[in-house]
Enzyme design. Sequence first.
Site, PDB file in Angstrom:
ATOM      1  N   LEU A  92      -0.684   1.628  -5.393  1.00 43.48           N
ATOM      2  CA  LEU A  92       0.369   2.475  -4.846  1.00 43.48           C
ATOM      3  C   LEU A  92       1.741   1.871  -5.151  1.00 43.48           C
ATOM      4  O   LEU A  92       1.847   0.892  -5.878  1.00 43.48           O
ATOM      5  CB  LEU A  92       0.160   2.638  -3.341  1.00 43.48           C
ATOM      6  CG  LEU A  92      -1.175   3.265  -2.913  1.00 43.48           C
ATOM      7  CD1 LEU A  92      -1.275   3.326  -1.389  1.00 43.48           C
ATOM      8  CD2 LEU A  92      -1.344   4.651  -3.520  1.00 43.48           C
ATOM      9  N   TYR A 146       3.415  -2.236   2.173  1.00 44.23           N
ATOM     10  CA  TYR A 146       3.325  -1.277   1.077  1.00 44.23           C
ATOM     11  C   TYR A 146       2.362  -1.797   0.030  1.00 44.23           C
ATOM     12  O   TYR A 146       2.148  -2.993  -0.102  1.00 44.23           O
ATOM     13  CB  TYR A 146       4.692  -0.925   0.487  1.00 44.23           C
ATOM     14  CG  TYR A 146       5.524  -2.046  -0.112  1.00 44.23           C
ATOM     15  CD1 TYR A 146       5.224  -2.590  -1.355  1.00 44.23           C
ATOM     16  CD2 TYR A 146       6.660  -2.511   0.544  1.00 44.23           C
ATOM     17  CE1 TYR A 146       6.008  -3.582  -1.917  1.00 44.23           C
ATOM     18  CE2 TYR A 146       7.463  -3.501  -0.006  1.00 44.23           C
ATOM     19  CZ  TYR A 146       7.131  -4.029  -1.242  1.00 44.23           C
ATOM     20  OH  TYR A 146       7.913  -5.015  -1.806  1.00 44.23           O
ATOM     21  N   CYS A 147       1.706  -0.876  -0.669  1.00 46.39           N
ATOM     22  CA  CYS A 147       0.642  -1.181  -1.623  1.00 46.39           C
ATOM     23  C   CYS A 147      -0.359  -2.167  -1.026  1.00 46.39           C
ATOM     24  O   CYS A 147      -0.590  -3.253  -1.564  1.00 46.39           O
ATOM     25  CB  CYS A 147       1.211  -1.730  -2.932  1.00 46.39           C
ATOM     26  SG  CYS A 147       0.046  -1.668  -4.318  1.00 46.39           S
ATOM     27  N   PRO A 148      -0.970  -1.800   0.113  1.00 42.89           N
ATOM     28  CA  PRO A 148      -1.903  -2.718   0.768  1.00 42.89           C
ATOM     29  C   PRO A 148      -3.170  -2.936  -0.043  1.00 42.89           C
ATOM     30  O   PRO A 148      -3.630  -2.053  -0.765  1.00 42.89           O
ATOM     31  CB  PRO A 148      -2.212  -2.000   2.094  1.00 42.89           C
ATOM     32  CG  PRO A 148      -2.016  -0.545   1.778  1.00 42.89           C
ATOM     33  CD  PRO A 148      -0.870  -0.499   0.800  1.00 42.89           C
ATOM     34  N   LYS A 159       3.566 -10.499   4.799  1.00 44.59           N
ATOM     35  CA  LYS A 159       3.192 -10.373   3.387  1.00 44.59           C
ATOM     36  C   LYS A 159       4.379 -10.661   2.477  1.00 44.59           C
ATOM     37  O   LYS A 159       5.467 -10.125   2.676  1.00 44.59           O
ATOM     38  CB  LYS A 159       2.656  -8.966   3.124  1.00 44.59           C
ATOM     39  CG  LYS A 159       2.296  -8.690   1.661  1.00 44.59           C
ATOM     40  CD  LYS A 159       1.704  -7.293   1.508  1.00 44.59           C
ATOM     41  CE  LYS A 159       1.495  -6.923   0.048  1.00 44.59           C
ATOM     42  NZ  LYS A 159       0.869  -5.589  -0.104  1.00 44.59           N
TER      43      LYS A 159
END
Length: 282
Positions: A92, A146-148, A159
């Site tokens: 993502l 975001y973009c896990p 993160k």
Amino acid sequence: MDIKNMLWNQTWRWVDHSSSGLQFNPLQSFALDDTFCASVGEGASASIMRAWVHHPTIVLGIQDTRLPYAVEGIQYLEEEGYRVIVRNSGGLAVVLDEGIFNLSLIFKENKKFSIHSGYDFMWELIRLMFPDAPGTIDAYEVKGSYCPGDYDLSIGGKKFAGISQRRIRGGAAVQIYLAVTKSGAERAKVLQRFYQKASKGEATRFTPPQIEPQVMSSLNELFGKTMSINDILYRLLTTFQKEGAMIKSSSLQPDEFTRFENFFDRVLERNNKAIKKSTNQC
């Protein structure tokens, strides 16, 4: 995978685009990694490590472009000063800018080398690069990021990096982005707003991530001191040397140019199609 077996007495081509990459179209980075994967996969090249940094860019995943109001989300990102591109692999949306250090480790596939082995190799490298980390560098999916993914890297639940992997033509590219400078939360807020505008809360086949900006951070924030891209380069190169790797500075070779041009044409075509499709559906 034992990282020592990957580095000890092994030759690695070193391709440094941490400065020159600022002049690239970011799509060229994906084409370069595909090119190097093919070279390594066919045995024409030693393993490769490549560092790259780009001007402010949002790299969308294909699923992001299929959101019902993706065009509005893209317009918002462009108004915020970001170039918007679509990646040629899974995943993502992520943020690229001058404070994000990207590293690709490219090597030949073999039957013993599982997908998890690639992720573990990069995770172990990062732990070796940061022995002074202010806490354990964990690898698990950080909810609200975001973009896990299963190999989000974090310290104390914050993160600062994400790992992805691409395999093509017998070569494997394990890629990581490291948020070095600036605010991780501010970057996350940009993507949080993108998803709000691109979905408007409507039920969709793809459920966008529910971003919680406070779970994102940068190395500067986590360490409580100033780090630069050059500091990360130094840590990377000295770690490889300490682990016994032989590093040879390199660049795109003459016999790789044609292959690169072909890969770049493909990446560019996919990107344009994805952007056009997201515009047409809105």
